[in-house]
Design a protein around this motif. Structure first.
Motif, PDB file in Angstrom:
ATOM      1  N   VAL A   1      37.830  47.452  40.574  1.00 14.78           N
ATOM      2  CA  VAL A   1      38.134  46.271  41.384  1.00 14.78           C
ATOM      3  C   VAL A   1      38.618  46.696  42.770  1.00 14.78           C
ATOM      4  N   SER A   2      39.465  47.713  42.820  1.00 14.91           N
ATOM      5  CA  SER A   2      39.978  48.181  44.120  1.00 14.91           C
ATOM      6  C   SER A   2      38.845  48.663  45.022  1.00 14.91           C
ATOM      7  N   ALA A   3      37.834  49.300  44.439  1.00 16.31           N
ATOM      8  CA  ALA A   3      36.681  49.755  45.236  1.00 16.31           C
ATOM      9  C   ALA A   3      35.885  48.558  45.746  1.00 16.31           C
ATOM     10  N   LEU A   4      35.734  47.538  44.924  1.00 13.61           N
ATOM     11  CA  LEU A   4      35.019  46.330  45.371  1.00 13.61           C
ATOM     12  C   LEU A   4      35.765  45.671  46.527  1.00 13.61           C
ATOM     13  N   HIS A   5      37.084  45.613  46.440  1.00 14.27           N
ATOM     14  CA  HIS A   5      37.872  45.065  47.549  1.00 14.27           C
ATOM     15  C   HIS A   5      37.684  45.908  48.804  1.00 14.27           C
ATOM     16  N   PHE A   6      37.667  47.231  48.628  1.00 16.36           N
ATOM     17  CA  PHE A   6      37.435  48.134  49.756  1.00 16.36           C
ATOM     18  C   PHE A   6      36.054  47.887  50.367  1.00 16.36           C
ATOM     19  N   PHE A   7      35.032  47.789  49.519  1.00 20.82           N
ATOM     20  CA  PHE A   7      33.674  47.530  50.019  1.00 20.82           C
ATOM     21  C   PHE A   7      33.643  46.233  50.814  1.00 20.82           C
ATOM     22  N   GLU A   8      34.365  45.244  50.344  1.00 25.04           N
ATOM     23  CA  GLU A   8      34.394  43.966  51.050  1.00 25.04           C
ATOM     24  C   GLU A   8      35.088  44.108  52.404  1.00 25.04           C
ATOM     25  N   ARG A   9      36.198  44.840  52.448  1.00 21.53           N
ATOM     26  CA  ARG A   9      36.886  45.067  53.726  1.00 21.53           C
ATOM     27  C   ARG A   9      35.997  45.818  54.715  1.00 21.53           C
ATOM     28  N   GLN A  10      35.114  46.676  54.188  1.00 23.39           N
ATOM     29  CA  GLN A  10      34.215  47.449  55.044  1.00 23.39           C
ATOM     30  C   GLN A  10      32.966  46.658  55.443  1.00 23.39           C
ATOM     31  N   GLY A  11      32.831  45.429  54.969  1.00 22.46           N
ATOM     32  CA  GLY A  11      31.688  44.597  55.311  1.00 22.46           C
ATOM     33  C   GLY A  11      30.452  44.882  54.479  1.00 22.46           C
ATOM     34  N   LEU A  12      30.611  45.590  53.358  1.00 22.68           N
ATOM     35  CA  LEU A  12      29.475  45.925  52.507  1.00 22.68           C
ATOM     36  C   LEU A  12      29.161  44.818  51.509  1.00 22.68           C
TER      37      LEU A  12
END
Length: 143
Positions: free
Chosen positions: A16-27
């Protein structure tokens, strides 16, 4: 049907933390429910798979974001859309493959012989001709 962040994490195998990171990065993009919970379209599964594959071959996330930006936002990407964005990396992947093959084929002969002195190696670098070309592993830096 939309996916919760937990469902996306479970289905994609990504934390989940990686998905949040991907979202913050615009991915990735999500919508929010009235209760402020994230919801992802089902095509987010393919996007996450694409991101993971790109990471596996060492493509920087900034480049991944640029490619994902070419996909349509208003609909689920088609097979043709994915083929189009995948083709963007064909030359880069071919270059990386050539470099990896060269490393596999030349590294042992270059460093693995045990002499550890290319300046004195009469087989690979007689007269230190590679030293005249510049610093670093000259045989492994060529394309």
């Amino acid at each position: 049907m939309e996916l919760t962040v937990g469902q996306l994490a479970e289905r994609s195998g990504v934390a989940v933390s990686a998905l949040h990171f991907f979202e913050r990065q615009g991915l990735l993009t999500s919508t929010r429910t009235a209760g402020n919970q994230r919801r992802y379209r089902r095509d987010a599964l393919r996007r996450v798979a694409f991101i993971r594959i790109a990471q596996r071959v060492g493509i920087p996330l900034k480049e991944v974001a640029a490619i994902l930006a070419l996909l349509p936002d208003n609909r689920t990407p088609t097979r043709e859309d994915w083929a189009r964005v995948s083709a963007c990396w064909q030359d880069e992947l071919d270059r990386r493959m050539r470099h990896l093959q060269q490393l596999r084929d030349d590294f042992t002969a270059c460093v693995g012989c045990g002499c550890m002195s290319l300046a004195a190696c009469p087989l690979v670098n007689p007269g230190d001709k590679l030293g005249n070309e510049g610093a670093g592993p000259r045989r492994l830096l060529t394309s």
